[in-house]
Structures are given as C-alpha cells and as structure tokens.
Scaffold this active site. Structure first.
Site, mmCIF file in Angstrom:
data_model
loop_
_atom_site.group_PDB
_atom_site.id
_atom_site.type_symbol
_atom_site.label_atom_id
_atom_site.label_comp_id
_atom_site.label_asym_id
_atom_site.label_seq_id
_atom_site.Cartn_x
_atom_site.Cartn_y
_atom_site.Cartn_z
ATOM 1 N N CYS A 288 37.228 33.576 46.875
ATOM 2 C CA CYS A 288 36.098 34.321 46.301
ATOM 3 C C CYS A 288 34.744 33.686 46.557
ATOM 4 O O CYS A 288 33.906 34.274 47.246
ATOM 5 C CB CYS A 288 36.317 34.470 44.794
ATOM 6 S SG CYS A 288 37.759 35.462 44.403
HETATM 7 N N1 LIG Z 1 42.727 35.324 43.920
HETATM 8 C C1 LIG Z 1 41.762 35.413 43.032
HETATM 9 O O1 LIG Z 1 41.566 34.507 42.217
HETATM 10 C C2 LIG Z 1 40.855 36.635 42.956
HETATM 11 C C3 LIG Z 1 40.051 36.780 41.830
HETATM 12 C C4 LIG Z 1 39.236 37.893 41.732
HETATM 13 C C5 LIG Z 1 39.197 38.813 42.771
HETATM 14 N N2 LIG Z 1 39.974 38.627 43.880
HETATM 15 C C6 LIG Z 1 39.900 39.650 44.920
HETATM 16 O O2 LIG Z 1 41.062 40.471 44.827
HETATM 17 C C7 LIG Z 1 41.488 40.889 46.130
HETATM 18 C C8 LIG Z 1 42.918 40.451 46.371
HETATM 19 O O3 LIG Z 1 42.971 39.029 46.356
HETATM 20 P P1 LIG Z 1 44.318 38.223 46.148
HETATM 21 O O4 LIG Z 1 43.923 36.818 45.868
HETATM 22 O O5 LIG Z 1 45.223 38.919 45.205
HETATM 23 O O6 LIG Z 1 44.914 38.316 47.634
HETATM 24 P P2 LIG Z 1 46.408 37.950 48.082
HETATM 25 O O7 LIG Z 1 46.324 37.607 49.516
HETATM 26 O O8 LIG Z 1 47.019 36.986 47.119
HETATM 27 O O9 LIG Z 1 47.184 39.326 47.917
HETATM 28 C C9 LIG Z 1 46.935 40.433 48.697
HETATM 29 C C10 LIG Z 1 48.244 41.143 48.962
HETATM 30 O O10 LIG Z 1 47.967 42.327 49.666
HETATM 31 C C11 LIG Z 1 48.983 42.531 50.619
HETATM 32 N N3 LIG Z 1 48.452 43.432 51.617
HETATM 33 C C12 LIG Z 1 47.574 43.201 52.612
HETATM 34 N N4 LIG Z 1 47.303 44.328 53.286
HETATM 35 C C13 LIG Z 1 48.026 45.305 52.706
HETATM 36 C C14 LIG Z 1 48.169 46.689 52.945
HETATM 37 N N5 LIG Z 1 47.477 47.291 53.920
HETATM 38 N N6 LIG Z 1 49.014 47.374 52.187
HETATM 39 C C15 LIG Z 1 49.711 46.769 51.196
HETATM 40 N N7 LIG Z 1 49.610 45.460 50.900
HETATM 41 C C16 LIG Z 1 48.775 44.741 51.654
HETATM 42 C C17 LIG Z 1 49.308 41.145 51.113
HETATM 43 O O11 LIG Z 1 50.594 41.092 51.705
HETATM 44 C C18 LIG Z 1 49.221 40.330 49.808
HETATM 45 O O12 LIG Z 1 50.469 40.283 49.146
HETATM 46 C C19 LIG Z 1 40.471 40.292 47.096
HETATM 47 O O13 LIG Z 1 39.451 41.212 47.321
HETATM 48 C C20 LIG Z 1 39.918 39.113 46.334
HETATM 49 O O14 LIG Z 1 38.617 38.757 46.765
HETATM 50 C C21 LIG Z 1 40.821 37.562 43.979
#
Ligand SMILES: NC(=O)c1ccc[n+]([C@@H]2O[C@H](COP(=O)([O-])OP(=O)(O)OC[C@H]3O[C@@H](n4cnc5c(N)ncnc54)[C@H](O)[C@@H]3O)[C@@H](O)[C@H]2O)c1
Length: 457
Positions: free
Chosen positions: A277
C-alpha cells in the site's frame, strides 16, 4: 426518486441475509471479507485464479494469519462458504466485492489489469439486481470511468438495474486491535441507492459505516490516508538523516514530541517503505493528478526520500564494518527480517529486498533471518539467489560480520542477535539494550560508532 424493483428486491435479500455474497480475489483483503460476511449470516463464494487458495478454503483452511482456520472450517462445514476458480459462479451472486491487486508497473504507472480482468468477467454475466463493490485501492475515477462503462456495455443501467460502489479496504495485517470487522467502512455509491445497498450489505458484517457522496470521494479517502503515511514517514526519515548528521538521537526526539497531547502523532524512521500500500498507492494519485496537469510534489518528494533509505542503510553498514576493519565485499552480512513489517509474512515491496540487492551488488556474502519467511526464492529479489531463514539462536558468537535489523519481529531475541554479530545496524530502534557494537539509524553515528566488537556473551 423511488427505488427500482431490482433495488427493492436486493435490499430485501440483504436485510434477510439471503443475499448470496461473493468476493473476487482471496488475498489479505478478500479472505477476511468473505469470512466476515459468512460470520454475519450470509452465504459466500470466493473466486480466485489461484487454485491452491481455492483448495485450501474448500478444505476449511486459512492461509492468512489474521483469519483463524476455525472460522473458515466452520463456515465451509456449514455450507456457507466455498471457493472456486470458475467465474460462471458470478451470475449466481447477488453481491460481488472486487479485492484484486493494484500494483504499479515498472514505470510507476498504475497496473489496472487485475481490475479490468475482474470487471470483464462480471460484465459478461451481469444481471439485474446485482451489487458490485470495488475494494481494491485505486485512483479517483476508476469506478465511474473504467468499471462502470464495462458493466453498462450490455444495456443495463446503474442505479436502476444493477448497483455499483467503491469502498476502500483499510485492513492492517497483524494489527491485534483493528480488523475487517471493527475498522469503519467508507462507502461511495454511483447513486444514493447504490450507497444504501452497499451500506446495508456491510451493516451486519462491519461495525461502523461511513457513507460519502460518490465513488471518487471514497477512492480519494483511501489515497489521502496512505499518502498521509507516506509523506509523514518521508518527513521523519529526512529528520533521521538530519539528526544523524547533527549528532541528535531522532528516536529520543520523536518519543518526547509524542508526549504532546494534541496536534502531533508520531511516525518513525526506518530502512524504507514496504508493503502493497504505502509505497504504491500515492503514485496512483500522482499519476491521476498529472492527467489534470497537477504535480503532486509532496508525493514525489516523499517517494524520493523513502526510496533512498536502503542506500543510506548500506552506508551505515559499510561504515560500521569499516570500524572493525572489514570491507563490505566478502563480509558475511545477515538481514534480520525480510517481511515488510513486524509479525507478517508478506515480503511485497519490502525494503529488505532492495537492501539485499544493494549488498549483493557490493559483494557481501548474504544471509537472512525471518521466522515468518522460511525461504526467499531467487525470483523474489533482484540478486536471484535462493536463500533460507537462519535461526540466530543456533549461530556462533561473531558468526556474521554485520547483522542489520530491518524488520523488528516481536519474536527476535536481540541477545542472540547481538552475540552473533561483530557489528549490528539497527534501523528500527528495536534493541532496547544495545551493546557498544550496535549502530542505530538516526541516532548520531559519530557518538555511537561501534568499537572493535566483543562478541562474547
Ligand atoms: N494487504 C493489505 O494490507 C491491504 C490493505 C488495504 C488495501 N489493500 C488493497 O486491496 C487490494 C488487494 O490486496 P491484497 O493484499 O488482498 O492482495 P493479494 O495479492 O493478497 O490478493 C489478491 C488475490 O487476487 C487474486 N487475483 C488476481 N487477479 C485475479 C483475477 N483476475 N480474478 C480473480 N482473482 C484474482 C490473486 O490470486 C490473489 O489471491 C489491493 O488493491 C491492495 O492495494 C491491501
């Protein structure tokens, strides 16, 4: 304006918990969310491209530290949670939350491909009465400029036939006080009905709902929060460099300043920004602002200061080794902590990877210790060498020329760590009883330069 028939029907489904919820992307954000929906009484389906995650969930197992396996197992056993790689399930869902990655391209431009792919899959199957909520962090305008046209392509109208909102995810992995359930949820719908339906969905699962007037406001809220952190961390990192030069201990300064009961909140210096992030999201904003001819100077400056911190840490390491008459080239250097922050297993954008890369280029003989990351594949960092976690409890006295504390995991034993090194560089002020051979980032190098190390005891 009167609510449309699909809106009325969906509201009823949501209020009675009969709505079938779904989440696309079962990572750090999506898995806790779909589990929270299940615990609130909804049935849910998780959709992910990663078959290992899907199999784990269907076997009742969690792979995210903050989500207890017992919660997943209970929902799966009760038939209220399942996962699939098959997007055809989307047509069965009443609500769909998109929680896919939003990284940066190498050029620091937003990589929207994951959101686009998800919206395409939904668009192909969209039917009246569905609510779509984008949760991935992104630039203001994504929901109405990018996602909405993809969903309206086949003639359905937002606010009448289907509903669309943006609701930023604020989860903070490993935070023991705040989780998906008790972090207030900001929601901005395309229309008032969109906001109302999204608020109704979250209402049972999440304690506090904060409606705002539009998706753009909700998108900007998230970027304000993360830019606020990036800029303040950049400012305190610059202060650390200044303090180092001026012979002042920045940690003591921040600690004392934090006693002010109003108008100040402490930020701490470190080896650089990490995680998915803070180092990434502000550039979504500066990229978008540039489109309007606006240069986001704070963001660029903070990015430059924070991005230079690993280089500064290399300087500290080289100077510390110099004191014990060792060149970096050929020295055994261990990086303590490669995850991007304390007590998580996530290495995305971790400053430790930059540091390993810089040290590798200078010829250091590298190792790392991180109980959360048993193996570091060569493909995960530019040095390209596979490395494995070293248990410092088993290390001989003075086994490493330098140990650099990059991530202050709470399980680190700093007695063992200090004993195993000829010199130590502590970038987190993690060592409460530093011996003479410890250098702290931002703590007056000249005053605390390491003596020839005594590695006994
Ligand atoms: N990790 C954090 O602490 C956090 C906090 C707030 C916001 N975010 C935001 O949330 C969003 C997700 O982050 P995250 O950390 O959960 O990511 P992550 O990589 O842990 O999870 C994303 C998931 O999406 C899947 N994926 C990718 N493309 C896909 C598709 N086309 N169809 C279906 N599944 C698909 C991946 O396989 C993965 O399991 C991002 O925008 C991030 O910036 C993350």
């Amino acid at each position: 304006m009167a609510r449309s028939a699909p809106a009325t029907a969906l509201l009823e489904l949501i209020r009675s918990r009969k709505a079938m919820t779904g989440v696309i992307g079962l990572g750090y954000v999506g898995l806790p969310l779909v589990v929270e929906f299940g615990r609130a009484g909804y049935s849910g389906v998780g959709v992910d491209l990663d078959a290992r995650k899907v199999d784990a969930i269907n076997a009742g197992q969690s792979y995210i530290d903050d989500v207890p396996t017992a919660h997943v197992a209970e929902l799966v056993a009760g038939g209220r949670l399942r996962a699939t790689t098959d997007f055809d399930v989307l047509s069965e869902l009443d609500t769909i939350n998109i929680c896919v990655p939003t990284p940066l391209r190498k050029t620091k431009d937003p990589d929207m491909s994951y959101i686009v792919a998800s919206a395409e899959q939904i668009g192909k199957r969209l039917r009246p009465g569905q609510l779509i909520i984008l949760e991935s962090t992104t630039y203001p305008g994504t929901t109405d400029e990018l996602v909405l046209p993809m969903l309206e392509k086949n003639g359905l109208k937002v606010g009448r036939d289907f509903f669309l909102a943006f609701s930023p995810e604020r989860v903070d992995p490993s935070n023991r006080s705040f989780n998906t359930h008790n972090i207030p949820k900001v929601i901005g719908g395309m229309t008032p009905d969109c906001t109302e339906l999204a608020a109704a969905l979250y209402d049972g699962a999440i304690k506090t709902i904060v409606p705002v007037s539009s998706p753009r406001v909700a998108e900007m809220v998230k970027l304000l929060e993360n830019t606020f952190r990036a800029v303040n961390i950049g400012m305190v990192n610059e202060l650390a460099l200044m303090c180092d030069r001026m012979g002042i201990d920045v940690w003591e300064v921040v600690k004392a300043a934090a006693t002010k009961p109003f108008g100040f909140m402490p930020f701490y210096p470190g080896p650089g920004l990490g995680g998915h992030c803070i180092p990434v999201d502000p550039f979504y904003l500066s990229w978008k602002a540039r489109e309007s001819g606006f240069e986001a100077r704070f963001i660029e400056l903070a990015g430059a200061v924070n991005g230079a911190m690993p280089h500064y840490v290399v300087t500290l390491i080289a100077e510390a080794l110099n004191k014990v008459k060792r060149p970096l080239n050929g020295s055994k250097v261990l990086v303590a902590g490669v995850a991007y922050k304390r007590d998580v297993d996530d290495i995305r954008e971790s400053p430790a990877l930059d540091l390993l890369h810089l040290l590798h280029e200078l010829g250091a003989d590298l190792a790392y210790s991180d109980p959360f990351v048993p193996r570091l594949s060569g493909s995960a960092w530019p040095g390209g060498v596979d490395l494995s976690h070293v248990d410092l409890a088993a290390a001989a006295a003075g086994e490493f020329d330098c140990i650099v504390v990059v991530t202050d995991h709470s399980s680190f034993n700093y007695d063992h760590l200090q004993r195993a090194a000829k010199v130590v560089v502590d970038t987190r002020n993690a060592i409460t009883a530093p011996r003479a051979h410890v250098v702290r980032l931002g703590a007056a190098r000249s005053a605390h330069a390491p003596e020839l190390a005594s590695t006994r005891g």
